[in-house]
Write an enzyme that holds these catalytic residues in place. Sequence first.
Site: not given
Ligand code: SAH
Length: 231
Positions: A82
């Site tokens: 993000s």
């Molecule tokens: N907090 C992270 C943001 C990553 S983007 C950072 O700082 O880098 C969102 C993440 O959510 C992705 O890695 C994706 O794989 C994960 N995601 C999507 N659907 C999900 C689910 N149902 N359960 C757990 N993680 C999920």
Amino acid sequence: MLVNESAIFVYYYFSNMAITDNFKHKGKRLQMITMLRQMGIVDEKVLNVMEMIPRHAFLDGAFLEYAYENKAFQIGEGQTISQPYTVAFQTQLLEINKNDKVLEIGTGSGYQTAVLCGMGARVFSIERQRVLHDRAKRFLPMLNVNPKLFYGDGYLGQPMFAPFDKIIVTAGAPYIPEPLKAQLKVGGIMVIPVGDNKGQKMYSLVKKSDSAFESKLHGDFHFVPLLEQKR
Ligand code: SAH
């Protein structure tokens, strides 16, 4: 180790990783903090922690020059880290107190996880992409960040460790999953972007009783989707 301040050194090894954080990185981080203030982030604890954490170390080498700009970047597996503003904004909405038990959905790069840990929270974070989960598990301890990381489906939360003081969802959810509502403490706060792949609205919810929530709307964001029932 000899450090050339004009270059950016980040060495990745499978078993032994050295993370270099030089004056150039620190300078860029200060600029990022100034930008976050200008954009309206006021929580000094959030700003202090983000000033400490080497965000560049969470990115692929190709993006290092831009690590401290307000941009989201690919972290592999089609996912993104993000933007700094989004991380700061969601963290600020969570009103973290030391020792809060926090559930994070979407570990991704682990940057948001590290910010929460830096604020003194006890973090439980779930990621559904095995590669990203494994990478965060290897990487975060090298920064002395020690959350509990789970590979699984965030829609289900983590009932074994519930209830949580705070819950943060870092992927765009089509709706607010019931298990997450159930696993929030009364008096607790959940921050979750809700919408579709065109964009989401950021919500913060305060759990008033076992069945009542007070919700506030905080504007438009764009996250990768919170995926359902897929491994
Ligand atoms: N907090 C992270 C943001 C990553 S983007 C950072 O700082 O880098 C969102 C993440 O959510 C992705 O890695 C994706 O794989 C994960 N995601 C999507 N659907 C999900 C689910 N149902 N359960 C757990 N993680 C999920």
